[in-house]
Enzyme design. Structure first.
Site, mmCIF file in Angstrom:
data_model
loop_
_atom_site.group_PDB
_atom_site.id
_atom_site.type_symbol
_atom_site.label_atom_id
_atom_site.label_comp_id
_atom_site.label_asym_id
_atom_site.label_seq_id
_atom_site.Cartn_x
_atom_site.Cartn_y
_atom_site.Cartn_z
ATOM 1 N N THR A 168 25.746 11.109 -8.564
ATOM 2 C CA THR A 168 24.271 10.886 -8.890
ATOM 3 C C THR A 168 24.196 10.662 -10.544
ATOM 4 O O THR A 168 24.846 11.510 -10.960
ATOM 5 C CB THR A 168 23.464 12.016 -8.027
ATOM 6 N N GLY A 198 18.537 13.376 0.924
ATOM 7 C CA GLY A 198 19.070 14.669 0.402
ATOM 8 C C GLY A 198 17.887 14.964 -0.458
ATOM 9 O O GLY A 198 16.768 14.725 -0.282
ATOM 10 N N THR A 219 21.718 17.570 -9.192
ATOM 11 C CA THR A 219 22.832 16.517 -8.709
ATOM 12 C C THR A 219 23.507 17.575 -7.840
ATOM 13 O O THR A 219 23.769 18.774 -8.210
ATOM 14 C CB THR A 219 23.752 15.860 -9.559
HETATM 15 N N1 ASP Z 1 22.268 15.212 -4.433
HETATM 16 C C1 ASP Z 1 22.798 13.837 -3.934
HETATM 17 C C2 ASP Z 1 22.304 14.019 -2.298
HETATM 18 O O1 ASP Z 1 22.531 15.148 -1.899
HETATM 19 C C3 ASP Z 1 24.136 13.628 -4.018
HETATM 20 C C4 ASP Z 1 24.875 14.250 -5.211
HETATM 21 O O2 ASP Z 1 24.213 14.429 -6.337
HETATM 22 O O3 ASP Z 1 26.078 13.945 -5.411
HETATM 23 O O4 ASP Z 1 21.942 13.188 -1.917
#
Ligand code: ASP
Length: 299
Positions: A168, A198, A219
């Site tokens: 992300t 998410g 993230t």
């Molecule tokens: N936070 C993001 C999600 O859960 C994914 C990530 O940041 O890796 O969709």
């Protein structure tokens, strides 16, 4: 007195593999530089956040835009949000398909509709109406990018601890008028169920901005981040004069204690003070303030 133009960006946390370290550093440095160029040309914090995130959405090694992970059915559903700390206006998009600059769609939702969050089919329909066309990922990737994309992308969920190669992206900026903006963009967890959303497009979770306190972008494991409303938590601490570094650390500690999840966070306040904290093994990020010759990059 004018405020000190500043931008901090991240290219995700997790276990960024050795092969992606240099690429990730280049990607975040370029994004910070693009954000700073935008501020220097007189652009707003919002313009800088959008421009920086767009540049990372164009990199196949980040899990956003063109590099988005596929879901369990092999499709792409992207999430993004942007927030204006001057007004608390927010634009969010979730589970939008085949739109590879979702941050721009989020901004249009913020500025051109009366809504905050548009999801799924509705988001695709709205995108079309607003002049953003769906794209086929195969037409966007060079052969080399396609190879890397295939190598990085799984459609079966990795174990949470295994996660992740390329992640992300997010940015927080301060412009010369003292306005703070924050944004985040993701392809979501690899192999997620279709329709899963998410933290990224949820205000206060994936990002938050308020001139009175500061801005933050997160993230990591979205299900954990949302439970503790991570970005807002850091902003609330900054509102009580906690320095951004301490605010980021405290918010991540709370997440660790309460959820046993993994995440990373960047923070920034109107004094141009910044913070970064994460409980994963790595987090790619870059910082640029006016008068710096080049971005400071760390992973
Ligand atoms: N936070 C993001 C999600 O859960 C994914 C990530 O940041 O890796 O969709």
């Amino acid at each position: 007195m004018p405020f000190k133009k500043t931008i901090i960006v991240h290219g995700g946390a997790w276990n960024i593999p050795d092969q992606l370290i240099e690429l990730s550093k280049t990607g975040v440095a370029e994004a910070a530089q693009i954000g700073m160029n935008t501020l220097t040309r007189g652009g707003s914090a919002l313009d800088a956040v959008e421009a920086a995130i767009r540049s990372m959405e164009d990199k196949v090694y980040f899990n956003a835009g063109k590099g988005a992970s596929r879901n369990s059915e092999g499709g792409y559903e992207l999430d993004a949000m942007i927030m204006n700390g001057a007004t608390l206006q927010t634009g969010c998009v979730a589970a939008v398909r085949n739109i590879f600059h979702p941050i721009t769609l989020a901004r249009k939702i913020m500025e051109q509709t009366d809504h905050i969050l548009i999801v799924g089919e509705g988001a695709n329909k709205l995108a079309e109406k607003l002049g953003i066309t769906e794209q086929n990922i195969n037409n966007l990737l060079t052969q080399q990018e396609a190879q890397l994309h295939t190598q990085l992308n799984k459609t079966t969920p990795p174990t949470v601890k295994e996660l992740f190669a390329g992640d992300t992206v997010g940015a927080v900026a301060l412009d010369t008028n003292g306005n703070i903006a924050a944004g985040t963009s993701t392809g979501g967890l690899p192999g997620k169920l279709p329709g899963r959303v998410g933290d990224t497009p949820l205000p206060g979770c994936g990002a938050y901005a308020d001139n009175q306190s500061g801005g933050a972008s997160a993230t990591g494991w979205g299900e954990a981040i949302a439970k503790v409303v991570l970005s807002k938590q850091a902003c609330d601490l900054m509102a009580n004069n906690t320095p951004p570094q301490k605010a980021a650390e405290t918010a991540i500690n709370t997440l660790t204690q309460k959820t046993k999840g993994w995440a990373g966070l960047i923070t920034l306040n109107q004094k141009s003070e910044t913070g970064t904290a994460y409980n994963t093994s790595r987090m790619a990020r870059a910082l640029m303030k006016e008068q710096m010759h080049q971005p400071q990059t760390t992973i």
